[in-house]
Write a protein that holds these residues in place. Structure first.
Motif, PDB file in Angstrom:
ATOM      1  N   ASN A  14       0.811  -1.221   0.000  1.00 48.37           N
ATOM      2  CA  ASN A  14       0.000   0.000   0.000  1.00 48.37           C
ATOM      3  C   ASN A  14       0.839   1.264   0.000  1.00 48.37           C
ATOM      4  N   ARG A  61      -4.163   3.094  -1.103  1.00 44.27           N
ATOM      5  CA  ARG A  61      -5.554   2.847  -0.701  1.00 44.27           C
ATOM      6  C   ARG A  61      -5.838   3.439   0.671  1.00 44.27           C
ATOM      7  N   GLY A  98      -4.220  -6.298  -8.990  1.00 40.60           N
ATOM      8  CA  GLY A  98      -5.030  -6.473  -7.787  1.00 40.60           C
ATOM      9  C   GLY A  98      -4.989  -7.885  -7.225  1.00 40.60           C
ATOM     10  N   PRO A  99      -5.246  -8.931  -8.050  1.00 38.41           N
ATOM     11  CA  PRO A  99      -5.168 -10.300  -7.524  1.00 38.41           C
ATOM     12  C   PRO A  99      -3.790 -10.670  -6.987  1.00 38.41           C
ATOM     13  N   GLY A 124      -9.883   0.135   1.682  1.00 36.14           N
ATOM     14  CA  GLY A 124      -9.391  -0.575   0.511  1.00 36.14           C
ATOM     15  C   GLY A 124      -9.651   0.117  -0.809  1.00 36.14           C
ATOM     16  N   ARG A 168      -0.366 -10.228   0.091  1.00 41.21           N
ATOM     17  CA  ARG A 168      -0.846  -9.907   1.431  1.00 41.21           C
ATOM     18  C   ARG A 168      -1.193 -11.160   2.233  1.00 41.21           C
ATOM     19  N   ARG A 169      -1.672 -12.179   1.528  1.00 40.12           N
ATOM     20  CA  ARG A 169      -2.023 -13.435   2.205  1.00 40.12           C
ATOM     21  C   ARG A 169      -0.791 -14.306   2.470  1.00 40.12           C
ATOM     22  N   PRO A 197      -8.433  -4.368  -9.940  1.00 41.29           N
ATOM     23  CA  PRO A 197      -8.753  -5.778 -10.223  1.00 41.29           C
ATOM     24  C   PRO A 197      -8.374  -6.246 -11.613  1.00 41.29           C
ATOM     25  N   ILE A 222      -1.559  -8.544  -5.676  1.00 40.94           N
ATOM     26  CA  ILE A 222      -1.383  -7.807  -4.425  1.00 40.94           C
ATOM     27  C   ILE A 222      -2.072  -8.525  -3.280  1.00 40.94           C
ATOM     28  N   GLU A 223      -3.276  -9.012  -3.517  1.00 42.24           N
ATOM     29  CA  GLU A 223      -4.003  -9.733  -2.469  1.00 42.24           C
ATOM     30  C   GLU A 223      -3.285 -11.037  -2.129  1.00 42.24           C
ATOM     31  N   ALA A 224      -2.722 -11.716  -3.128  1.00 42.66           N
ATOM     32  CA  ALA A 224      -2.002 -12.963  -2.870  1.00 42.66           C
ATOM     33  C   ALA A 224      -0.758 -12.713  -2.019  1.00 42.66           C
TER      34      ALA A 224
END
Length: 264
Positions: A170, A205, A253-254, A209, A260-261, A249, A256-258
């Protein structure tokens, strides 16, 4: 009178050199021994060869990234180990059948591009590649920096850049504009270090978000803004849309979320 020699090896050696049986057996034994030696050497040398290939790949990656203006100092400040991966943008996961070496050939195939609808194509790309090569800087098991190639339509033509995000996915660590055709002295100032220096520390963000990043019309007044460029409103807006698209997205986006997880 001595009886016949019952030792098969001595009987074999006693055969005349012109014997077809002896020739075939010797050829077979030589081939078997050579094959065993080659197989043994392959097993012994495989870890060394793998390490050498990894070192060569690492050197190529670092050479490539350090050749991007402004990235060398950023990497030295961040520390860690740099690696690269080709990402499937739709899933945000590492591509299964596309490597950095085969990426160019894959993108020559029109089937590996996705058409963008007019409403979602805020960067003015028309089509987006299904795969992209990104660079990850790690400290231990944690991703500390991500370098993302981005592109969009500027005022006079295509703008291409490398956007660096900190490990929180971020916070902007920096940007390097690698290609543009904007007006010199106006929009063309996007490649100046003085303008790019306002990027580090900018947040992308808000707490909910929502992507809030933008290039301001003047000096940045919020944590989501970078300084604007006087007299280059269209270029500034183009950069805003480009960053928002690629962090959304339809872009990274996908991925970045991966990250983060903890999946990278």
């Amino acid at each position: 009178m001595a009886g016949p020699d019952r030792n098969p090896w001595r009987r074999f050696l006693a055969l005349p050199n012109e014997s077809r049986t002896k020739t075939l057996i010797v050829a077979f034994l030589v081939s078997a021994i050579c094959a065993a030696l080659v197989s043994g050497a392959t097993v012994i040398l495989r870890p060394i060869q793998a390490a050498n290939r990894a070192a060569e790949q690492q050197a190529r990656i670092e050479s490539l990234v350090r050749g991007i203006p402004g990235m060398s100092a950023l990497l030295e400040q961040s520390g860690g180990t740099l690696s690269t991966v080709v990402v499937n943008l739709e899933t945000g996961r590492a591509a299964r059948d596309v490597t950095p070496e085969s990426l160019a050939a894959a993108l020559d195939d029109p089937g590996n591009w996705s058409a963008l609808d007019s409403g979602g194509d805020i960067a003015g790309l028309g089509h987006r590649p299904d795969f992209a090569q990104v660079f990850l800087l790690r400290e231990g098991d944690q991703v500390s920096l991500v370098l993302l190639p981005i592109a969009g339509q500027g005022y006079n033509g295509r703008i291409e850049a490398i956007l660096a995000l900190r490990g929180d996915m971020n916070t902007v660590a920096g940007i390097a504009v690698t290609r543009h055709s904007e007006t010199p002295g106006l929009g063309g100032r996007i490649d100046e270090a003085s303008w790019q220096s306002s990027w580090p520390g900018t947040e992308v963000r808000d707490s909910e978000g929502t992507i809030r990043f933008s290039v301001a019309r003047g000096p940045a007044s919020t944590s989501y803004e970078v300084d604007g460029i006087t007299g280059a409103t269209r270029t500034s807006n183009a950069v805003t849309r480009m960053v928002r698209f690629w962090l959304g997205p339809e872009g990274y986006g996908p991925l970045i979320e991966a990250i983060r997880r903890g999946e990278f």
